[in-house]
Structure formats: C-alpha cells, structure tokens
Design an enzyme around this catalytic site. Structure first.
Site, PDB file in Angstrom:
ATOM      1  N   SER A 207      45.120 -24.476  69.162  1.00  0.00           N
ATOM      2  CA  SER A 207      46.381 -25.171  69.387  1.00  0.00           C
ATOM      3  C   SER A 207      46.214 -26.232  70.478  1.00  0.00           C
ATOM      4  O   SER A 207      45.385 -27.133  70.340  1.00  0.00           O
ATOM      5  CB  SER A 207      47.471 -24.147  69.727  1.00  0.00           C
ATOM      6  OG  SER A 207      48.751 -24.727  69.665  1.00  0.00           O
ATOM      7  N   ASP A 345      52.184 -24.319  58.622  1.00  0.00           N
ATOM      8  CA  ASP A 345      52.396 -24.206  60.067  1.00  0.00           C
ATOM      9  C   ASP A 345      53.729 -24.861  60.410  1.00  0.00           C
ATOM     10  O   ASP A 345      53.885 -26.071  60.257  1.00  0.00           O
ATOM     11  CB  ASP A 345      51.255 -24.905  60.804  1.00  0.00           C
ATOM     12  CG  ASP A 345      51.316 -24.722  62.315  1.00  0.00           C
ATOM     13  OD1 ASP A 345      52.415 -24.434  62.843  1.00  0.00           O
ATOM     14  OD2 ASP A 345      50.274 -24.872  62.974  1.00  0.00           O
ATOM     15  N   HIS A 376      51.127 -20.730  62.362  1.00  0.00           N
ATOM     16  CA  HIS A 376      50.509 -21.259  63.578  1.00  0.00           C
ATOM     17  C   HIS A 376      49.719 -20.150  64.255  1.00  0.00           C
ATOM     18  O   HIS A 376      50.288 -19.231  64.843  1.00  0.00           O
ATOM     19  CB  HIS A 376      51.573 -21.813  64.528  1.00  0.00           C
ATOM     20  CG  HIS A 376      50.988 -22.591  65.667  1.00  0.00           C
ATOM     21  ND1 HIS A 376      50.537 -23.883  65.527  1.00  0.00           N
ATOM     22  CD2 HIS A 376      50.753 -22.250  66.964  1.00  0.00           C
ATOM     23  CE1 HIS A 376      50.058 -24.311  66.680  1.00  0.00           C
ATOM     24  NE2 HIS A 376      50.167 -23.338  67.565  1.00  0.00           N
TER      25      HIS A 376
END
Length: 425
Positions: A207, A345, A376
């Site tokens: 991320s 996501d 995610h």
C-alpha cells in the site's frame, strides 16, 4: 358470505410477499457478495522478453486461478474489512530484534530484523527489506504472516516501523512518517548493506509502503545497487490523481477515507507534545498549524494539507502530492519490478491502474498483475467460509522473489561459462 369466501386467499397473498422479500434479500446478498463473479487467473500486463517468459514458467500463481473463499471472498469490501480488522487468521509470531537509528534531524527510526529459518532455494544470502502500509509496523498481523513465510523460504527480513506508528516508541523530533518520505527506509537499507555486505536485496512495499519503496529506488541509481527486484502491492501510484476519487462515495471510498483519517488523527494527537509542544524546536512551516482544523478533519487530504505536508516544507497540497508520489520515479527503476493490485480494491480507483498498465507496456522489467478479487491487502484463500492463514499475496511475492533469484543465478552461470570459453579460445 362473500367475505367468508375471500378469507382463504389472504395467506396466499402473504406467502407472495414473503417470497418477494426473500428474493429481494437473496438478490442483495448475491450483489453485495459478488457471488456471480467468476474465478480466473490474474490479468497480466508485460512485454514479451526472456525475463517475462521465465517468470510465467517459474511462477504458477501468475497463470493459475486465484480462488477466494466461496461465500464472501469475491467481495472487495469484505476482503478489505477483514484485512483492516483482523489482519490475518492464526497469525504466527516471528522472533526478531528491534534496531534503532538516529536520523540527522534527531528522529529515531526503528526497524525489526528477522533471520532466515531455512536455506534459500539458490543458496545465497538474500534480505527482504519491507515497508508496510499507512501507519503500520512489524507487529501488524499481515506483516507477521508474510515475514514468517519469507523466513521459512530462506529470507532475512527487515521491516520498517513507520515513524510514529508504534504506540510504545516516542517521537524524538517534530516529524513523523509521511506519504512519500524515504529517509527512514533508506536508513534501514543502508544499515543492511553495511551489516551484511554479502547480501542481496528484495524490496517489498505494501500500500503506502509500495509508494515509498518505488520512489526510493527511482530517486537515484545508487539506491538500486545490490537490489534483485522490487514488489509493490496495492498502492495507488499518484496521490494527486487519487485525491478526487477518494472524496467520491463510489465503492464507499469516502467512508474508507473517513476511517483512515480518524486513525491518522489519533496517531498524530498521541504525539502532539513531541510535534506541537511549546518546548519543541519545530520547523517554521509547523508554527502556523491549527490543531482545531485537525480535530475536525474528516479526510486524509485535510490532514495532509494542515499537517503532513508541513513536515517537509511543501507550500501546497498539490506540490506535496506531486513530489511525494512514485509515479514520476517509476520509469527510473531498472531492476525487475512487479506491481500488484486487485480489480475490486475499493480504495484504488480503476483510473489509477492506467499508470502501471502504461508502464508495463513500455518497460521490459515491469510486470503488472491484476487479479479480479482480493480487495485492499486481503487476497484471502479458503474453500467456503474460513480463510487460510497464508494468503495468495504472501505466496505470490515469495514465488516471484524466488524466480528472480533463480533468474539472476542462471545469468551468472551463463556469464561464467562464456568467460571460460573465451579464455580457452
């Protein structure tokens, strides 16, 4: 008489209403859980080259179906929620040592070091340098699960603890982690290079950490020395482009934005004395920080504009997002690079995925992997209801790293053979 004749029809009417209600509920469940979505191998974007052909042959997960848990695994929201709330199931507790580095501005950076638990498949000394997601650290369950799996595959792991993220480590300067600051990650990498001069590096970012590691590698060619490859998972590539999409209610992004902003506020306010106290010698840019605006912030953009950009003296949010996003550095990365996102996501809008797609069409060292499901940082696997401790993502990153290590070993052996043949001639 007519009334008596009509009464038997009433239960049939109620049965029809019940049936319609059940059908409506089932329809909502099927839509919300995305049950009609097929399972399929991930979409792959790459240039045809010797490297890509070797990866397709050496990484079965790239060409096999990713099969999430049957009942809820095709919902990106549930995958994301489970990652956010639980991290992982039955997460192991790898044993490591915490290291402390004093930065030039007085900040104290920390990272955790985990030694390998087995010999690597190519017999070399390989270290994974890992950068977690926003406000994350080595104690998060998804990091622990990944580290344990990497250790068992022969990797030493160094995991950055984002500055200010660990609740039991006080800040020692008026600065904390930001969207694209690479200072602490760079300090960790330099420590590994000095301490283990024989080691080679596999760079991994999750991320926000994906943005940091890609930006770090692209900042200077020297940062790619001794790096075998890089893997980025679930990043958004451009905060400037993501800014507008993060304020939209589509896929509930505005709600996720609120939740992440609330978490960031708690972290910042837990360090308010170190950051904003009267006794603190803070940079001029922080002097005009209005904490009342921080208290009322409902989005990451408001927090970034009021606080985060000022740690590095940016004059505007636009300048901060432009300079700190990895998008402008990706074309400077020359080592093998795998970029992974999930199509469902809810945090990363599909328009942002044109960035890795375009890059993979131009650069032979880049492969973009896009499974249909995973949310995610979820990527849970399992048969029906209960997920497995190890995720598809964990296995893919290690499988790719193993393949690159073998690719480099093969190249080295070919070079040695060619040199010997040249000497014989």
């Amino acid at each position: 008489m007519n009334a008596m004749l009509e009464t038997p029809e009433l239960p049939a009417v109620f049965d029809g209403v019940k049936l319609a209600a059940v059908a409506a509920v089932l329809y909502v469940i099927v839509r919300c859980l995305n049950l009609k979505s097929p399972t399929a191998p991930p979409d792959l974007y790459f240039q045809d080259s010797g490297l890509s052909r070797f990866l397709l042959k050496s990484c079965p997960l790239l060409t096999k179906e990713y099969i999430p848990p049957l009942i809820w695994g095709k919902s990106g929201h549930i995958q994301t929620a489970l990652y956010g709330k639980m991290g992982r199931v039955r997460s192991p507790h790898p044993y490591g040592h915490r290291k402390f580095i004093t930065m030039s501005d007085g900040a104290t950076s920390t990272f955790d070091l985990f030694e390998p638990l087995a010999e690597h498949c190519v017999g070399d000394d390989i270290t994974m340098v890992i950068c977690p997601g926003i406000a994350n650290h080595s104690e998060k369950q998804y990091i622990r699960t990944f580290v344990d799996y990497a250790q068992k595959n022969g990797y030493r792991c160094a995991v950055l603890n984002h500055l200010g993220a660990l609740p039991n480590i006080e800040l020692t300067s008026p600065r904390m982690f930001t969207y694209g600051c690479t200072w602490e990650f760079g300090a960790m990498v330099n420590y590994i290079k000095r301490t283990y001069p024989q080691t080679q590096l596999v760079v991994v970012g999750f991320s926000l950490g994906g943005n940091i590691v890609c930006k770090y590698l692209g900042e200077t060619q020297a940062n790619q020395e001794k790096v075998l490859c890089c893997v980025s998972v679930c990043q958004g590539y451009s905060a400037l482009r993501a800014q507008e999409t993060f304020m939209q209610w589509d896929q509930c992004r505005r709600f996720y934005n609120f939740l992440m902003a609330d978490n960031m506020k708690k972290i910042i306010l837990s360090h308010r004395q170190a950051l904003f106290g009267d006794h603190v010698k803070k940079p001029q840019s922080l002097e005009d920080t209005d904490l009342s605006r921080l208290y009322t912030a409902t989005s990451l953009m408001q927090i970034d504009d009021n606080v985060m950009r000022k740690f590095h003296g940016y004059n505007s949010l636009k300048e901060y997002y432009e300079e700190e996003s990895c998008m402008r550095y990706l074309h400077r990365i020359y080592v093998p690079l795998m970029l992974v996102n999930a199509a469902d996501d809810p945090l990363v809008h599909e328009s942002l995925l044109t960035i890795p797609k375009s890059l993979s069409e131009k650069r032979e060292n880049v492969m973009f992997v896009l499974p249909l499901h995973g949310g995610h940082l979820g990527f849970f696997e399992g048969s029906v209801l209960f997920p497995e401790p190890l995720t598809w993502m964990d296995k893919l990153v290690v499988e790719y790293a193993n393949a690159i290590c073998q690719w480099e070993r093969n190249k080295s052996q070919c070079s040695d053979t060619e040199q010997m043949e040249a000497e014989l001639e």
